[in-house]
Design a protein around this motif. Structure first.
Motif, PDB file in Angstrom:
ATOM      1  N   ILE A 164       1.132  -1.099   0.072  1.00 47.60           N
ATOM      2  CA  ILE A 164       0.083   0.139   0.101  1.00 47.60           C
ATOM      3  C   ILE A 164       0.962   1.209  -0.030  1.00 47.60           C
ATOM      4  O   ILE A 164       1.877   1.391   0.678  1.00 47.60           O
ATOM      5  N   VAL A 165       0.887   2.097  -0.891  1.00 48.56           N
ATOM      6  CA  VAL A 165       1.464   3.349  -0.945  1.00 48.56           C
ATOM      7  C   VAL A 165       0.277   4.350  -0.352  1.00 48.56           C
ATOM      8  O   VAL A 165      -0.867   4.539  -1.049  1.00 48.56           O
ATOM      9  N   LEU A 166       0.686   5.382   0.477  1.00 49.43           N
ATOM     10  CA  LEU A 166      -0.114   6.138   1.052  1.00 49.43           C
ATOM     11  C   LEU A 166       0.387   7.581   0.928  1.00 49.43           C
ATOM     12  O   LEU A 166       1.447   7.859   1.278  1.00 49.43           O
ATOM     13  N   ILE A 167      -0.226   8.578   0.101  1.00 47.99           N
ATOM     14  CA  ILE A 167       0.249   9.832  -0.185  1.00 47.99           C
ATOM     15  C   ILE A 167      -0.801  10.813   0.406  1.00 47.99           C
ATOM     16  O   ILE A 167      -1.974  10.544   0.282  1.00 47.99           O
ATOM     17  N   ASN A 168      -0.417  11.675   1.470  1.00 47.65           N
ATOM     18  CA  ASN A 168      -1.497  12.596   2.165  1.00 47.65           C
ATOM     19  C   ASN A 168      -2.419  12.038   2.887  1.00 47.65           C
ATOM     20  O   ASN A 168      -3.670  12.216   2.715  1.00 47.65           O
ATOM     21  N   PRO A 169      -1.964  10.924   3.548  1.00 48.13           N
ATOM     22  CA  PRO A 169      -3.087  10.005   4.250  1.00 48.13           C
ATOM     23  C   PRO A 169      -3.759  10.861   5.437  1.00 48.13           C
ATOM     24  O   PRO A 169      -2.896  11.676   6.123  1.00 48.13           O
ATOM     25  N   GLU A 170      -4.704  10.682   5.848  1.00 42.10           N
ATOM     26  CA  GLU A 170      -5.539  10.788   7.049  1.00 42.10           C
ATOM     27  C   GLU A 170      -6.387  10.186   7.600  1.00 42.10           C
ATOM     28  O   GLU A 170      -7.139   9.371   6.741  1.00 42.10           O
TER      29      GLU A 170
ATOM     30  N   ALA B 207      -6.580   8.481   1.490  1.00 43.32           N
ATOM     31  CA  ALA B 207      -5.137   8.861   0.984  1.00 43.32           C
ATOM     32  C   ALA B 207      -5.245   8.789  -0.477  1.00 43.32           C
ATOM     33  O   ALA B 207      -6.296   8.490  -1.187  1.00 43.32           O
ATOM     34  N   GLN B 208      -4.004   9.273  -1.127  1.00 44.04           N
ATOM     35  CA  GLN B 208      -3.792   9.058  -2.587  1.00 44.04           C
ATOM     36  C   GLN B 208      -2.904   8.059  -2.873  1.00 44.04           C
ATOM     37  O   GLN B 208      -1.774   7.632  -2.104  1.00 44.04           O
TER      38      GLN B 208
ATOM     39  N   ARG C  34      -0.415   6.125  -5.798  1.00 47.80           N
ATOM     40  CA  ARG C  34       0.995   6.503  -6.639  1.00 47.80           C
ATOM     41  C   ARG C  34       0.690   7.364  -7.867  1.00 47.80           C
ATOM     42  O   ARG C  34       1.215   8.038  -8.357  1.00 47.80           O
ATOM     43  N   SER C  35      -0.526   7.079  -8.354  1.00 42.47           N
ATOM     44  CA  SER C  35      -1.154   7.795  -9.536  1.00 42.47           C
ATOM     45  C   SER C  35      -1.860   9.082  -9.108  1.00 42.47           C
ATOM     46  O   SER C  35      -2.176   9.891 -10.142  1.00 42.47           O
ATOM     47  N   GLY C  36      -2.080   9.358  -7.802  1.00 36.87           N
ATOM     48  CA  GLY C  36      -2.727  10.529  -7.494  1.00 36.87           C
ATOM     49  C   GLY C  36      -4.408  10.246  -7.192  1.00 36.87           C
ATOM     50  O   GLY C  36      -4.940  11.051  -6.477  1.00 36.87           O
ATOM     51  N   ALA C  37      -4.915   8.852  -7.438  1.00 38.84           N
ATOM     52  CA  ALA C  37      -6.208   8.635  -7.198  1.00 38.84           C
ATOM     53  C   ALA C  37      -6.389   8.631  -5.799  1.00 38.84           C
ATOM     54  O   ALA C  37      -5.746   8.049  -4.910  1.00 38.84           O
ATOM     55  N   VAL C  38      -7.294   9.266  -5.384  1.00 39.36           N
ATOM     56  CA  VAL C  38      -7.943   9.135  -3.894  1.00 39.36           C
ATOM     57  C   VAL C  38      -8.672   8.017  -3.656  1.00 39.36           C
ATOM     58  O   VAL C  38      -9.623   7.516  -4.424  1.00 39.36           O
ATOM     59  N   PHE C  39      -8.294   7.092  -2.286  1.00 38.49           N
ATOM     60  CA  PHE C  39      -9.000   6.150  -2.122  1.00 38.49           C
ATOM     61  C   PHE C  39      -9.080   6.014  -0.672  1.00 38.49           C
ATOM     62  O   PHE C  39      -8.568   6.789   0.019  1.00 38.49           O
ATOM     63  N   GLU C  40     -10.247   5.100  -0.167  1.00 39.17           N
ATOM     64  CA  GLU C  40     -10.323   5.140   1.250  1.00 39.17           C
ATOM     65  C   GLU C  40     -10.353   3.576   1.574  1.00 39.17           C
ATOM     66  O   GLU C  40     -10.589   2.716   0.828  1.00 39.17           O
ATOM     67  N   LEU C  41      -9.816   3.353   2.938  1.00 42.33           N
ATOM     68  CA  LEU C  41      -9.296   1.958   3.302  1.00 42.33           C
ATOM     69  C   LEU C  41     -10.122   1.742   4.821  1.00 42.33           C
ATOM     70  O   LEU C  41      -9.815   2.620   5.372  1.00 42.33           O
ATOM     71  N   GLU C  42     -10.825   0.575   4.846  1.00 43.05           N
ATOM     72  CA  GLU C  42     -11.214   0.415   6.194  1.00 43.05           C
ATOM     73  C   GLU C  42     -10.498  -0.669   6.772  1.00 43.05           C
ATOM     74  O   GLU C  42     -10.262  -1.730   5.894  1.00 43.05           O
ATOM     75  N   ALA C  43      -9.619  -0.668   7.801  1.00 46.95           N
ATOM     76  CA  ALA C  43      -8.752  -1.916   8.606  1.00 46.95           C
ATOM     77  C   ALA C  43      -9.147  -1.851   9.945  1.00 46.95           C
ATOM     78  O   ALA C  43      -9.439  -1.131  10.563  1.00 46.95           O
ATOM     79  N   GLU C  44      -8.665  -3.305  10.260  1.00 47.38           N
ATOM     80  CA  GLU C  44      -8.557  -3.623  11.648  1.00 47.38           C
ATOM     81  C   GLU C  44      -7.353  -4.531  11.909  1.00 47.38           C
ATOM     82  O   GLU C  44      -6.578  -4.776  10.792  1.00 47.38           O
ATOM     83  N   GLY C  45      -7.083  -4.800  12.854  1.00 45.47           N
ATOM     84  CA  GLY C  45      -5.870  -5.744  13.277  1.00 45.47           C
ATOM     85  C   GLY C  45      -4.453  -5.139  12.847  1.00 45.47           C
ATOM     86  O   GLY C  45      -4.328  -3.955  13.013  1.00 45.47           O
ATOM     87  N   LEU C  46      -3.552  -5.928  12.283  1.00 40.29           N
ATOM     88  CA  LEU C  46      -2.264  -5.448  12.023  1.00 40.29           C
ATOM     89  C   LEU C  46      -2.205  -4.245  11.112  1.00 40.29           C
ATOM     90  O   LEU C  46      -1.413  -3.351  11.139  1.00 40.29           O
ATOM     91  N   LEU C  47      -3.195  -4.118  10.243  1.00 43.15           N
ATOM     92  CA  LEU C  47      -3.302  -3.126   9.004  1.00 43.15           C
ATOM     93  C   LEU C  47      -3.671  -2.039   9.767  1.00 43.15           C
ATOM     94  O   LEU C  47      -3.143  -0.667   9.234  1.00 43.15           O
TER      95      LEU C  47
END
Ligand code: NI
Length: 171
Positions: free
Chosen positions: A75-81, A115-116, A118-131
């Motif tokens: 996973i590449v995270l650019i400008n993550p929040e 986050a964005q 590496r191509s600049g596309a914005v995505f959202e990620l829901e995670a639990e556990g180690l991630l």
């Protein structure tokens, strides 16, 4: 691609907030590629750009060496929040910038992150556990925060003493 030097505590760059990335250009792509090499060489499961001396909001996570994440791509995270958090868990954590030290840290059990890639596309990620833990750890890095900053005063003092004795005296 190249392995870059990983900055170690108490390097002051690790305690400073990083700057947002405006343009995802060739330099950012080279940075990401070098970070991937550096993280895999270490080896580690996550790395933030300021850990290789570049104070910008870029981080990577690769849990694929762990059995339950073996099919997860890097996973590449650019400008993550972090958008939302839920629950809390206490688990052991370590960091490539703080060698030979692990300690139990309280984190949110679930997070959603925007986050964005590496191509600049914005995505959202829901995670639990180690991630979820890795996401919080890396986003902390980009905010100039190390996992030891989340320890109680007492445990932080113990950490400093131990670290001085082991790691810094060897350097
Ligand atoms: Ni770390």
């Amino acid at each position: 691609m190249a392995v870059r030097e990983i900055r170690k505590y108490p390097d002051t760059i690790l305690g400073k907030k990083t700057a947002p990335v405006d343009a995802i250009d060739g330099a950012i792509h080279r940075l990401i590629d070098d970070m991937v090499d550096t993280m895999h060489a270490a080896p580690g499961v996550g790395l933030a750009a300021n850990q290789v001396g570049v104070p910008v909001q870029v981080a990577i996570i690769d849990l694929s060496a762990q059995k339950e994440y073996s099919r997860h791509p890097l996973i590449v995270l650019i400008n993550p929040e972090i958008l939302t958090t839920k629950g809390s868990v206490i688990e052991e954590e370590g960091c490539l910038s703080i060698p030979e030290f692990v300690e139990k840290i309280t984190r949110a059990a679930m997070v959603t992150v925007r986050a964005q890639d590496r191509s600049g596309a914005v995505f959202e990620l829901e995670a639990e556990g180690l991630l979820a833990k890795a996401l919080q750890h890396e986003i902390d890095h980009l905010n100039g925060m190390l996992f030891v900053d989340r320890l109680s005063q007492l445990k932080r003092n113990i950490f400093r003493r131990k670290y001085r004795k082991t790691v810094l005296q060897k350097a």
